[in-house]
Motif scaffolding. Structure first.
Motif, PDB file in Angstrom:
ATOM      1  N   ASP A   1       0.955  -1.118  -0.181  1.00 37.08           N
ATOM      2  CA  ASP A   1      -0.234   0.073  -0.449  1.00 37.08           C
ATOM      3  C   ASP A   1       1.457   1.489   0.178  1.00 37.08           C
ATOM      4  O   ASP A   1       1.378   1.276   1.126  1.00 37.08           O
ATOM      5  N   PHE A   2       1.020   1.886  -1.184  1.00 37.53           N
ATOM      6  CA  PHE A   2       2.273   2.465  -0.974  1.00 37.53           C
ATOM      7  C   PHE A   2       1.791   4.415  -0.629  1.00 37.53           C
ATOM      8  O   PHE A   2       2.401   4.594   0.190  1.00 37.53           O
ATOM      9  N   VAL A   3      -0.374   4.926  -0.869  1.00 38.39           N
ATOM     10  CA  VAL A   3       0.010   5.664  -0.047  1.00 38.39           C
ATOM     11  C   VAL A   3      -0.094   5.175   1.538  1.00 38.39           C
ATOM     12  O   VAL A   3       0.481   6.499   2.122  1.00 38.39           O
ATOM     13  N   LEU A   4      -0.461   4.240   1.928  1.00 40.30           N
ATOM     14  CA  LEU A   4      -0.187   4.160   3.224  1.00 40.30           C
ATOM     15  C   LEU A   4       1.471   4.274   3.650  1.00 40.30           C
ATOM     16  O   LEU A   4       1.338   5.195   4.580  1.00 40.30           O
ATOM     17  N   ARG A   5       2.310   3.834   3.139  1.00 42.36           N
ATOM     18  CA  ARG A   5       3.465   3.682   3.202  1.00 42.36           C
ATOM     19  C   ARG A   5       4.281   5.261   3.208  1.00 42.36           C
ATOM     20  O   ARG A   5       5.135   6.179   4.230  1.00 42.36           O
ATOM     21  N   LEU A   6       3.979   5.966   2.603  1.00 44.08           N
ATOM     22  CA  LEU A   6       4.043   7.566   2.320  1.00 44.08           C
ATOM     23  C   LEU A   6       3.650   8.314   3.269  1.00 44.08           C
ATOM     24  O   LEU A   6       3.997   9.192   3.453  1.00 44.08           O
ATOM     25  N   ALA A   7       2.515   8.337   3.448  1.00 38.38           N
ATOM     26  CA  ALA A   7       1.657   8.625   4.741  1.00 38.38           C
ATOM     27  C   ALA A   7       2.750   8.371   6.551  1.00 38.38           C
ATOM     28  O   ALA A   7       2.531   9.058   6.717  1.00 38.38           O
ATOM     29  N   ALA A   8       2.924   7.509   6.777  1.00 38.74           N
ATOM     30  CA  ALA A   8       3.790   7.325   7.217  1.00 38.74           C
ATOM     31  C   ALA A   8       5.061   8.032   6.983  1.00 38.74           C
ATOM     32  O   ALA A   8       5.676   8.190   8.440  1.00 38.74           O
ATOM     33  N   LEU A   9       5.406   7.378   6.472  1.00 37.58           N
ATOM     34  CA  LEU A   9       6.453   8.829   5.928  1.00 37.58           C
ATOM     35  C   LEU A   9       6.403  10.102   6.447  1.00 37.58           C
ATOM     36  O   LEU A   9       7.643  11.215   7.048  1.00 37.58           O
ATOM     37  N   MET A  10       5.366  10.997   6.048  1.00 38.53           N
ATOM     38  CA  MET A  10       5.553  11.890   5.923  1.00 38.53           C
ATOM     39  C   MET A  10       4.633  12.694   6.985  1.00 38.53           C
ATOM     40  O   MET A  10       4.454  14.063   7.283  1.00 38.53           O
ATOM     41  N   HIS A  11       4.164  12.123   7.935  1.00 37.37           N
ATOM     42  CA  HIS A  11       3.275  12.390   8.942  1.00 37.37           C
ATOM     43  C   HIS A  11       3.790  13.456  10.004  1.00 37.37           C
ATOM     44  O   HIS A  11       2.512  14.481  10.435  1.00 37.37           O
ATOM     45  N   ASP A  12       5.079  12.852   9.908  1.00 34.79           N
ATOM     46  CA  ASP A  12       5.695  14.037  11.374  1.00 34.79           C
ATOM     47  C   ASP A  12       6.209  15.165  10.744  1.00 34.79           C
ATOM     48  O   ASP A  12       7.477  15.771  10.951  1.00 34.79           O
ATOM     49  N   ILE A  13       6.530  15.475   9.096  1.00 35.52           N
ATOM     50  CA  ILE A  13       7.397  16.704   8.369  1.00 35.52           C
ATOM     51  C   ILE A  13       7.312  17.692   8.424  1.00 35.52           C
ATOM     52  O   ILE A  13       7.806  18.309   8.842  1.00 35.52           O
ATOM     53  N   GLY A  14       5.558  18.612   9.639  1.00 31.13           N
ATOM     54  CA  GLY A  14       5.326  19.582  10.084  1.00 31.13           C
ATOM     55  C   GLY A  14       6.325  19.790  11.200  1.00 31.13           C
ATOM     56  O   GLY A  14       6.595  20.803  12.001  1.00 31.13           O
ATOM     57  N   LYS A  15       6.993  18.829  12.534  1.00 30.10           N
ATOM     58  CA  LYS A  15       7.449  19.024  13.171  1.00 30.10           C
ATOM     59  C   LYS A  15       8.704  20.662  13.368  1.00 30.10           C
ATOM     60  O   LYS A  15       8.715  20.823  14.333  1.00 30.10           O
ATOM     61  N   PRO A  16       9.533  19.967  12.251  1.00 29.70           N
ATOM     62  CA  PRO A  16      10.895  20.990  12.986  1.00 29.70           C
ATOM     63  C   PRO A  16      10.308  21.995  12.488  1.00 29.70           C
ATOM     64  O   PRO A  16      10.612  23.117  13.676  1.00 29.70           O
ATOM     65  N   ALA A  17       8.739  22.807  11.858  1.00 27.07           N
ATOM     66  CA  ALA A  17       8.703  23.755  11.537  1.00 27.07           C
ATOM     67  C   ALA A  17       7.476  24.468  13.141  1.00 27.07           C
ATOM     68  O   ALA A  17       6.986  25.689  13.155  1.00 27.07           O
ATOM     69  N   THR A  18       7.717  23.339  13.427  1.00 24.06           N
ATOM     70  CA  THR A  18       6.205  23.600  14.687  1.00 24.06           C
ATOM     71  C   THR A  18       7.202  23.612  15.967  1.00 24.06           C
ATOM     72  O   THR A  18       6.299  23.376  16.742  1.00 24.06           O
ATOM     73  N   LYS A  19       8.608  23.489  15.876  1.00 25.83           N
ATOM     74  CA  LYS A  19       8.366  22.513  17.150  1.00 25.83           C
ATOM     75  C   LYS A  19       9.053  24.104  18.599  1.00 25.83           C
ATOM     76  O   LYS A  19       8.926  25.130  17.791  1.00 25.83           O
ATOM     77  N   VAL A  20       8.131  23.914  19.926  1.00 24.61           N
ATOM     78  CA  VAL A  20       8.189  25.136  20.880  1.00 24.61           C
ATOM     79  C   VAL A  20       9.311  24.015  21.864  1.00 24.61           C
ATOM     80  O   VAL A  20       8.336  22.649  22.432  1.00 24.61           O
ATOM     81  N   VAL A  21       9.795  24.493  22.568  1.00 22.58           N
ATOM     82  CA  VAL A  21      10.514  24.086  24.186  1.00 22.58           C
ATOM     83  C   VAL A  21      10.224  25.672  24.763  1.00 22.58           C
ATOM     84  O   VAL A  21      10.738  26.592  24.514  1.00 22.58           O
ATOM     85  N   ASP A  22       9.157  25.526  26.199  1.00 26.18           N
ATOM     86  CA  ASP A  22       9.029  25.958  26.748  1.00 26.18           C
ATOM     87  C   ASP A  22       9.991  26.020  27.758  1.00 26.18           C
ATOM     88  O   ASP A  22      11.334  25.425  28.001  1.00 26.18           O
ATOM     89  N   ARG A  23       9.348  26.785  28.789  1.00 30.89           N
ATOM     90  CA  ARG A  23      10.713  27.159  29.871  1.00 30.89           C
ATOM     91  C   ARG A  23      11.108  26.109  30.787  1.00 30.89           C
ATOM     92  O   ARG A  23      11.863  26.061  31.370  1.00 30.89           O
ATOM     93  N   ALA A  24      10.391  24.601  30.888  1.00 35.21           N
ATOM     94  CA  ALA A  24      10.490  23.315  31.682  1.00 35.21           C
ATOM     95  C   ALA A  24      11.264  22.452  30.696  1.00 35.21           C
ATOM     96  O   ALA A  24      11.630  21.555  31.196  1.00 35.21           O
ATOM     97  N   GLY A  25      11.136  23.147  29.822  1.00 35.46           N
ATOM     98  CA  GLY A  25      12.411  22.025  28.490  1.00 35.46           C
ATOM     99  C   GLY A  25      10.721  21.628  27.766  1.00 35.46           C
ATOM    100  O   GLY A  25      11.602  20.209  26.659  1.00 35.46           O
ATOM    101  N   ARG A  26      10.275  21.526  27.922  1.00 40.59           N
ATOM    102  CA  ARG A  26       9.003  20.478  27.464  1.00 40.59           C
ATOM    103  C   ARG A  26       9.226  20.191  25.903  1.00 40.59           C
ATOM    104  O   ARG A  26       8.980  21.977  25.306  1.00 40.59           O
ATOM    105  N   VAL A  27       8.726  19.753  24.824  1.00 34.37           N
ATOM    106  CA  VAL A  27       8.793  19.928  23.656  1.00 34.37           C
ATOM    107  C   VAL A  27       7.078  20.007  22.837  1.00 34.37           C
ATOM    108  O   VAL A  27       6.950  18.547  23.717  1.00 34.37           O
TER     109      VAL A  27
END
Length: 486
Positions: free
Chosen positions: A294-320
């Motif tokens: 299932d190529f669609v499933l596999r590619l979705a699995a590969l791409m599902h978190d690619i938005g994380k680097p652009a939305t990464k925030v670390v609070d004062r307690a060090g939580r991401v």
């Protein structure tokens, strides 16, 4: 460094009994190969079964597509197969290839070649060759540089492909620099074979891939897309993906993947988002079941978190945190798939799965009403089964208690969907009144008002479940009065 050709390597005694049987079986189930060989011999030409056909025969992976090499030019080939082939095509003629079909077997017959790139253009400059050995030398890897003549069945292996096949090793007939200089796409193909065949890449080949990664920029997006799709559909796509990232090739056409190494996964801080993503891909492969790749499933699995680097925030307690990374990731996925020239329907499916992959989280806190379940099913539509698998694949925590709770929560959601579906047609959630009924009741012609009314009734259907006819009509009239329609 690749070995030089030697006469002994071409002798049939180098084949084990099992390997001779494999080639013989291929030719037995495909008698068209010998038939075709006799026709070429009668016309004064050579014909050899080559490349992937020989490799797959030796691996016991028989198929219905056969590749041949010959000293005949394309016009000569057409004359030889005229009246014998049930169908022919010339879509590959500019590369010296004539296609044919006989008894359900697809044949590709290519004139000996010595093609090369000029270092600037994206397509090969085809030059015809005159010998089998020269043709085999210009092939991508040694395991694809073997031949069996037809109808004589003489085995030719001038570059040690048989030994590399046994060692499950990817090498080039000449130097890797020469091979990749001729066609930079071969670097991506090496990663594809690592994924498809689970072969290891020779250190010299790997070093050349790292040094020449930027040469991939000379290749068209369509060719890269096709090779990458085959990699993703391989038996072990993660092996290929690691090779792409480690050699710098991924940076040339899929930079979002190596970028994941920069982020830490808030769900499992012992590993970064990159490792988490590769684990999700492996999980998705295991969950495919008997339905095939299932190529669609596999590619979705590969791409599902690619938005994380652009939305990464670390609070004062060090939580991401990565708030709304699924929304950003869906947008990034759409852009990348468009750049790689994927069809719109495939892109739409992958993008929707990426956008929905977080929807499930929160269900275990007991916040979901029946309305939320209906919306989940309606939004997923035909992708619901894939969304189930993607969501389950996304659970990579090593905390057994947490993993068990997530699995239990999703089991409960699927059971709840099944219960509601027993009473309602969740697969096709539609308003209780269709467009014709809306126009008749409101006395309006086709237009925006009908669309607005239809969407309102669908929202009611999702929120409250099915309404009977009287309830639906009463709700439509109430909405129309509030909107000033009547």
């Amino acid at each position: 460094m690749s070995e030089s050709p030697n006469a002994a390597a071409t002798e049939r005694r180098h084949l084990t009994a099992a390997q001779r049987n494999a080639v013989a079986e291929l030719l037995r189930v495909s008698p068209v190969a010998d038939e075709l060989g006799r026709r070429f011999a009668k016309a004064g030409y050579e014909l050899h079964l080559v490349g992937g056909s020989v490799r797959d025969a030796l691996l016991g992976r028989l198929g219905d597509d056969l590749d041949f090499a010959t000293d005949a030019r394309p016009d000569d080939t057409l004359r030889v197969i005229k009246g014998w082939a049930e169908a022919t095509w010339e879509t590959g003629r500019e590369f010296g290839t004539i296609g044919a079909q006989r008894h359900g077997i697809r044949l590709e017959i290519t004139t000996f070649r010595a093609e090369a790139y000029d270092g600037v253009t994206r397509n090969p400059v085809v030059q015809y060759g005159d010998s089998l050995l020269d043709d085999l030398r210009r092939r991508d890897f040694t395991v694809n540089a073997m031949a069996v003549s037809v109808p004589e069945h003489v085995f030719t292996d001038p570059y040690g492909g048989l030994d590399d096949l046994a060692a499950r090793r990817i090498r080039t007939p000449g130097t890797p620099q020469e091979s990749f200089g001729d066609d930079p796409l071969r670097m991506l193909r090496a990663a594809r074979f690592a994924a498809q065949l689970r072969f290891a890449v020779d250190p010299d080949v790997r070093a050349a891939m790292e040094a020449m990664a930027t040469d991939l920029d000379r290749i068209t997006a369509e060719r890269i897309r096709d090779e990458f799709t085959k990699l993703m559909c391989g038996a072990d796509p993660v092996a290929g993906l690691r090779l792409l990232v480690d050699t710098g090739l991924a940076q040339r056409f899929l930079p979002e993947l190596p970028a994941l190494k920069l982020a830490i996964d808030e769900h499992a801080q012992h590993k970064d988002v990159y490792e988490h993503t590769l684990t999700v891909v492996n999980n998705a492969v295991r969950l495919e079941g008997d339905g095939g790749t299932d190529f669609v499933l596999r590619l979705a699995a590969l791409m599902h978190d690619i938005g994380k680097p652009a939305t990464k925030v670390v609070d004062r307690a060090g939580r991401v945190s990565f708030h709304h990374h699924e929304v950003v990731g869906a947008r990034m996925t759409k852009h990348r798939m468009k750049e790689l020239r994927y069809p719109k329907d495939v892109t739409s499916e992958v993008v929707k799965l990426v956008a929905l992959h977080l929807r499930f989280y929160g269900y275990g806190r007991g916040e979901w009403t029946d309305s939320a379940v209906r919306r989940y099913v309606a939004d997923a539509g035909d992708l619901l089964a894939r969304l189930h698998k993607l969501t389950r694949s996304d659970c990579t925590t090593r905390n057994r208690r947490k993993a068990a709770q997530l699995a239990s929560d999703y089991d409960a959601l699927e059971e709840r969907i099944a219960r509601i579906a027993a009473d309602e047609d969740l697969a096709r959630v539609r308003p209780d009144l269709d467009g014709n009924a809306i126009m008749e009741l409101l006395g309006v012609p086709p237009g925006p008002i009908v669309g607005r009314a239809w969407r309102h009734l669908k929202e009611m259907r999702l929120e409250h479940g099915p309404l009977d006819r009287d309830e639906a009509e009463a709700e439509l009239l109430r909405w129309a009065r509030d909107e000033g329609v009547i």
